[in-house]
Design a protein around this motif. Sequence first.
Motif, short mmCIF file in Angstrom:
data_model
loop_
_atom_site.label_atom_id
_atom_site.label_comp_id
_atom_site.label_asym_id
_atom_site.label_seq_id
_atom_site.Cartn_x
_atom_site.Cartn_y
_atom_site.Cartn_z
N ASP A 199 0.83 -1.22 0.00
CA ASP A 199 0.00 0.00 0.00
C ASP A 199 0.86 1.26 0.00
O ASP A 199 0.63 2.20 0.75
N ALA A 271 -2.32 -6.23 2.86
CA ALA A 271 -2.39 -4.98 2.09
C ALA A 271 -3.41 -5.13 0.98
O ALA A 271 -3.75 -6.24 0.56
N ARG A 272 -3.88 -3.99 0.47
CA ARG A 272 -4.76 -4.01 -0.69
C ARG A 272 -3.96 -4.11 -1.99
O ARG A 272 -4.44 -4.66 -2.97
N THR A 298 -3.09 -6.49 -7.00
CA THR A 298 -4.13 -5.69 -6.38
C THR A 298 -5.33 -6.57 -6.05
O THR A 298 -5.79 -7.34 -6.90
#
Length: 308
Positions: A199, A271-272, A298
């Motif tokens: 991120d 995390a994204r 992602t």
Amino acid sequence: MTGSTAPAGVPTGAVAVLANAVAGRGRHAGLLPTVCDLLAGTGRPVHVLSASSAAEASDACRAAVAGGAAALVTVGGDGTVHAALQALAGTGVPLGPVPAGTGNDFAAATGFPTDPIAAATLIAAALHAGREHRVDLARVSAADRPDHWYGAVLAAGFDAIVNERANRMRWPSGPRRYDLAILIELARLRARRYRVTLDGEPHDLDAVLVAVGNCASYGGGMRICPAADPTDGLLDVVVAGPVGRGTLIRIKPQVYRGSHVDHPLVHSYRARQVILDAAGVVGYADGERLGPLPMTVTAVPGALRLLR
């Protein structure tokens, strides 16, 4: 084969079926007619797709979706699902994975029975009722390559290096090739320098194993990212630091239980978006080769509908 008119309330359209006859080393070779009969019982036309390679399988799935298929059912393992995801991600056309491969990690992680007939029965019932569940997928972006999707785990460390070695070998055949590749790469084991950006926050680290999970397991039940949840909108990243051969050999069996993350040199992150970069490393997702790092992964919430 064709059934009667679909019941009211169920979207109309044919069911496309992608089957890998050699999945699971052929132990479910006679499964396809039973799956097709169950699907036809929902009152829909059932069309079996023809493909002789992973690229042809993805193309056949894209053509089926473009041609108006209402759903896509896979009969195979994670590689067969992976081919279908390239056509289904973000389209709204649902997937029904019948687990018939050597590794069925995505189907297991998303709630499907391990028995293929039970899974096919569940898929047919969901199709008949118009019942769907959304799950996340991971999208991989890299320079000079089209975006790619995966459902389970991306490997970008020792396991990916072993896969790359095995794919280059012409002898021996079958599982022994992979076993030999493991021995060769264990002898050559060294930590590599990675930049892992979570991120937007970069981390420079030395590691022998890096995995990015949308789901918990890969390789037929190895829980490399044991806390990963394909409905939370996040990716789980597990990194094994600069461990030696002996430590790696001791840690690997623990992966099936997910207890390897308790080792002091194994670190977990969430995390994204994850950017991976390391020299000379090729990424593999769902067991399929994606290409060399760097790449950006992602999490895409709700990118896939499942017939469950």
